[in-house]
Design an enzyme around this catalytic site. Structure first.
Site, PDB file in Angstrom:
ATOM      1  N   GLY A   1       0.789  -1.228   0.000  1.00  0.00           N
ATOM      2  CA  GLY A   1       0.000   0.000   0.000  1.00  0.00           C
ATOM      3  C   GLY A   1       0.821   1.278   0.000  1.00  0.00           C
TER       4      GLY A   1
ATOM      5  N   HIS B   1      16.669  10.699  -8.431  1.00  0.00           N
ATOM      6  CA  HIS B   1      17.623  11.757  -8.075  1.00  0.00           C
ATOM      7  C   HIS B   1      16.939  13.072  -7.713  1.00  0.00           C
ATOM      8  CE1 HIS B   1      21.378   9.594  -9.266  1.00  0.00           C
ATOM      9  NE2 HIS B   1      20.455   8.842  -9.815  1.00  0.00           N
TER      10      HIS B   1
ATOM     11  N   HIS C   1      23.750  10.180 -20.453  1.00  0.00           N
ATOM     12  CA  HIS C   1      22.868   9.319 -19.664  1.00  0.00           C
ATOM     13  C   HIS C   1      21.577   9.151 -20.455  1.00  0.00           C
ATOM     14  CE1 HIS C   1      21.303   7.250 -16.292  1.00  0.00           C
ATOM     15  NE2 HIS C   1      20.577   8.204 -15.787  1.00  0.00           N
TER      16      HIS C   1
ATOM     17  N   ASP D   1      29.023   5.641 -10.280  1.00  0.00           N
ATOM     18  CA  ASP D   1      27.825   4.835 -10.582  1.00  0.00           C
ATOM     19  C   ASP D   1      28.150   3.340 -10.667  1.00  0.00           C
ATOM     20  OD1 ASP D   1      25.440   3.871 -11.626  1.00  0.00           O
ATOM     21  OD2 ASP D   1      25.568   4.972 -13.534  1.00  0.00           O
TER      22      ASP D   1
ATOM     23  N   SER E   1      10.930   9.873 -19.476  1.00  0.00           N
ATOM     24  CA  SER E   1      11.972  10.898 -19.384  1.00  0.00           C
ATOM     25  C   SER E   1      13.054  10.742 -20.443  1.00  0.00           C
ATOM     26  CB  SER E   1      12.620  10.823 -18.004  1.00  0.00           C
ATOM     27  OG  SER E   1      13.232   9.566 -17.844  1.00  0.00           O
TER      28      SER E   1
ATOM     29  N   GLY F   1      21.330   3.405 -19.882  1.00  0.00           N
ATOM     30  CA  GLY F   1      21.902   4.731 -19.676  1.00  0.00           C
ATOM     31  C   GLY F   1      23.110   4.695 -18.747  1.00  0.00           C
ATOM     32  N   HIS F   2      23.511   3.493 -18.351  1.00  0.00           N
ATOM     33  CA  HIS F   2      24.569   3.369 -17.348  1.00  0.00           C
ATOM     34  C   HIS F   2      25.821   2.722 -17.926  1.00  0.00           C
ATOM     35  CE1 HIS F   2      21.953   4.487 -13.958  1.00  0.00           C
ATOM     36  NE2 HIS F   2      21.015   3.877 -14.650  1.00  0.00           N
TER      37      HIS F   2
ATOM     38  N   ASP G   1       2.358   7.234   2.012  1.00  0.00           N
ATOM     39  CA  ASP G   1       1.123   6.540   1.640  1.00  0.00           C
ATOM     40  C   ASP G   1       0.046   7.602   1.518  1.00  0.00           C
ATOM     41  OD1 ASP G   1      -1.096   4.974   1.322  1.00  0.00           O
ATOM     42  OD2 ASP G   1      -0.929   3.923   3.228  1.00  0.00           O
TER      43      ASP G   1
END
Lengths: 556, 556
Positions: free
Chosen positions: A51, A81, A144, A198, A237, A368-369, A444
């Site tokens: 929940g 981020h 990225h 990363d 995105s 993207g990494h 929540d």
């Protein structure tokens, strides 16, 4: 910075999230009376957080040191981020520094939360530096899966710290230029105290492919499916991905429809800020689709992760109000499932297939990494004294540590730390000197932090076994039963088919009550326990199930 | 069978499970007064089936035609092919036919359910045929991730049907011989009416690697980790995998401990029946481990899927009573995560890594299912008139259909059917002529089928939002409030920190009650609705949450 200029004192690195997990990235850097905070992300709930909508960092440490906190420095505009910014600003209202697109996406959030007026913010360009307290922070261009991503060079009195943010090395990016490897090298030459790098793809050998390779795949798919309506699902995105779909659409003379709230939002911002180039009149409204034939349309949509309420999932389940999947449609998944989403994605693929759509997902996505070779490149350029692997689960962090060791960092100079650890680094030494609160805070609905372990444990219990409520009304003085016991159950058994069981359960409760009342037990706690225990025993024996049992006694 | 000998009548193929899903394989074949049932598997609950232990097929159709049903013919001993036998036997008590190891595993289940005396069963050898009603069924040797797997040639008056069961083509199997490709060819020459072929890996190009390749990997890992204690997690039923671990253990002079209930059970059976060859004295009890050094031990265990209660997960979480993971341990995952288990597996890997164990999973597993080229081989050998892809989700079935078309089966002769469809095939034509009940039946504890959609919906609601119970005692005639309203909540908010909210909730309930009672509303349903609606509105406004609200009225 030359060695003799360095302070003897160490700089403190305090991740408040993002370690031993993927997501919720936020790290404080502290030196004397200055704190800066890199990123302020959220994470999505684990399976057992029933929940819960999302998880934000515990910023107690920042609140307690609020006078020192100079600002948020943001590496890029992904939810892990930036997602907690609106929540955290309520307690830690300091300026935000970010590149243009990143700031545009943050501002969308601030508007939603009505925080635009009260939040100071400044757009920073690649190569530009800002001074915050004793820190200087330089933004360095990276690549990225979202444009305008930056690594940070943090100049501290104790030395330079490089924080990569999320990154990859893309020699042929769709928008903008290749990661500024020269600058990494230049800063490396100055001498880097620590590299925070990363770890997401550190277990993958080789290099991550260029984003541009996906564009070629799109061209091929568009050519092969020239007569079909084409629907592409991808991350909202990923502006460059959408750009490439638009490029293919233009090449093949198709109009573009963008569908899904989060995608429309980000594309609007990206378009306003010039991060996407849209040929004139190529974009049409979803309402206009009916004026075109299938081979004239590309629909770009959210839902590539099988998220139940996203546009593609609603189309697949025939509950989208404007798009009906039909035989001949070509649906491209331009994504790979994030771990945990595999089954939902399969479900959507099955539903689409049943409606006759052709589903395509080969070579339609790149990460993207950075993979291992790219991470090694950053080590080779920066040659840090200390390595602090970030952005990863524990298994990623240890794999990263092994890689760093392979790159010549002594084992003792590699720090696998946990969220909340206070790592103090100076040229002389590095050690974890303290630990601050850093568990996630559960959100929540409108409630932030009001759902904790007890509530979650109850939800778990209820979800697996349902509940049984026993209500009985007793007379205050005589302790005689005036009404009940009534038994109500939910999520336990289908009562109409289990009448016998429920009748017998009532007998068990009556017996327990009689036993108590005939022995003049007046302690309600004891009576409730007696009811709970005897009913629980009975039900386990009969059904091997363990519903939550809630005895309620009313007194008249 | 020559064409002129074939009946004009069609044979009916009725899958009662296993289509549009992975798992719960069970298919009835019917001709006039004869029915045989191939396999009787279970499936594990979907994520939304909260609290459900397993799902078994609905065998209403078999019960209604019980006089026709001649027996169960079982292809191999995996849960998704045998797991429902003990449940289904209660309604459909007919003889079971299977190969030796398969029968051994079935008998373990029958013993557990106390069904040995009442169940007729017969062990069949490869190449042997049995006559059941008008059917003759021949068992053909195949390879799979469990020994003794069989394909079936079902000789029906309407033609020969070949059912592959789960299979792969292994030219260098660990136990026994290569799949009997000659016999597939021979039967193909006779003329095959229909091929029912495994679709699990149909989306994967190429060939599945031989089981034997994993043995080499084990040897390498054992050599590289000569000083470590080695722990290998794999599927309990993969006898050949365990054999290869034992082979490596012998080669490197290690003793073997087997841990995990299901693995101990299957290995005991496999050992008794001669499917595993165990060097003398290599097996030791877990209690004896302490008498050996780390480099003398291999522990073979369950839990390769991250199952919460399996032995490896308990070791990783430090709740295993006999094994403590320590730095230097080498843990091999000899498995790939089944879709949906990725996150649980990651969790276990992270926990093991945190305890200092080295985790290895490269090249330590091969699939038990045929990839595209192997499936093509079976088509080339059998050259069926009709193709009926089985064992797969919809996306697998359509990929299989495409492959079959590529192998020359006309599109109209390929049938993608759903569980419950009655497909009638004769040499002349094939069509779906009917549909019988075929939804899964949910098993929760001892309850079979007593948890349905309403109960699951309630569990879902409770799991996400918790519940609020309102109890009030009214006087029978005056309708005056004698006690309450009392409010109890579970899984909603942490009450101590939300006292205001709960106080205001009580005010809202009181208001709703007053409104009803002052208007002389005596219909309890209406009073409950009024309470539910006004409290629900209030809580949504305040918290954006929607707990289950249960008003209970007692009358004195």
């Amino acid at each position: 910075m030359k060695l003799k200029e360095l302070s003897d004192k160490g700089v403190k690195i305090i991740p408040l999230g993002g370690l031993e997990q993927i997501g919720m990235n936020i790290t404080a850097f502290e030196f004397e009376d200055s704190i800066i905070v890199v990123d302020c992300g959220l994470s999505f709930p684990e399976d057992e957080m029933l929940g819960i909508d999302l998880v934000i960092p515990d910023v107690t440490y920042l609140k307690e040191n609020i006078k020192k906190v100079k600002g948020f420095v943001i590496t890029h505009g992904h939810e892990d981020h930036i997602g907690s910014i609106p929540y955290v600003l309520k307690d830690v209202n300091v300026p935000i520094y970010a590149t243009k697109l990143t700031m545009g996406i943050i501002e969308n959030k601030l508007k939603e939360h009505n925080l635009m007026k009260t939040t100071k913010r400044k757009v920073i360009k690649y190569g530009q530096s800002i001074n915050l307290g004793c820190f200087r922070i330089e933004f360095i261009r990276t690549n990225h899966s979202i444009a305008d991503a930056a690594a940070l060079a943090i100049y501290t009195p104790a030395g330079i710290i490089v924080h990569t943010g999320d990154f990859k090395v893309d020699y042929t990016p769709v928008y903008g230029e290749t990661i500024d490897l020269q600058r990494f090298g230049e800063i490396g030459k100055k001498g880097v105290l620590a590299l925070l790098c990363d770890s997401t793809n550190v277990m993958k050998p080789g290099y991550t492919m260029s984003e541009r390779t996906v564009g070629k795949t799109f061209d091929n798919i568009f050519a092969e499916n020239a007569k079909s309506r084409i629907i592409v699902a991808t991350f909202a995105s990923n502006v460059d991905r959408v750009q490439q779909i638009i490029n293919s659409a233009e090449k093949f003379g198709r109009k573009v429809v963008i569908e899904g709230r989060s995608m429309v939002n980000i594309m609007t911002t990206a378009s306003e800020l010039g991060y996407i180039s849209m040929p004139d009149n190529i974009l049409i409204d979803i309402e206009q689709m009916k004026n075109y034939t299938d081979d004239q349309i590309v629909l770009i949509t959210t839902g590539s992760q099988g998220e139940a309420m996203a546009a593609l999932s609603r189309m697949a389940a025939s509950i989208h109000r404007k798009v009906t999947i039909k035989p001949g449609d070509c649906v491209i998944f331009s994504s790979t499932p994030i771990p945990g989403n595999e089954k939902s994605v399969s479900k959507v693929i099955n539903e689409l297939s049943m409606k006759g759509a052709k589903v395509v997902f080969q070579d339609t996505h790149v990460s993207g990494h950075a993979c291992q070779e790219e991470i090694k490149l950053i080590y080779a350029l920066t040659k840090p004294k200390y390595a602090v692997p970030v952005h990863g689960e524990y298994r990623h962090l240890i794999a990263h540590a092994e890689l760093a060791e392979g790159m010549g960092i002594p084992k003792d100079n590699i720090f696998i730390i946990s969220s909340g650890d206070v790592l103090e680094l100076s040229y002389e030494k590095g050690e974890v000197i303290d630990h601050v609160p850093a568990s996630g805070v559960l959100v929540d609905g409108l409630g932030v932090g009001d759902v904790g372990n007890i509530v979650l444990r109850d939800r778990q219990h209820l979800s697996e076994n349902g509940l049984i409520i026993i209500v009985v009304t007793l007379e205050k003085y005589s302790n005689q039963i005036l009404a009940g016991p009534d038994i109500v159950s939910r999520g336990f058994v289908y009562v109409r088919e289990s009448e016998n069981l429920m009748d017998e359960a009532r007998d068990v409760v009556n017996e327990a009550l009689d036993k108590c009342l005939s022995h003049n037990v007046t302690d309600w706690g004891r009576i409730k326990n007696e009811i709970r225990d005897s009913l629980s025993d009975y039900l386990w024996k009969k059904t091997k199930r363990d519903p939550m049992i809630l005895p309620i006694i009313m007194e008249v």
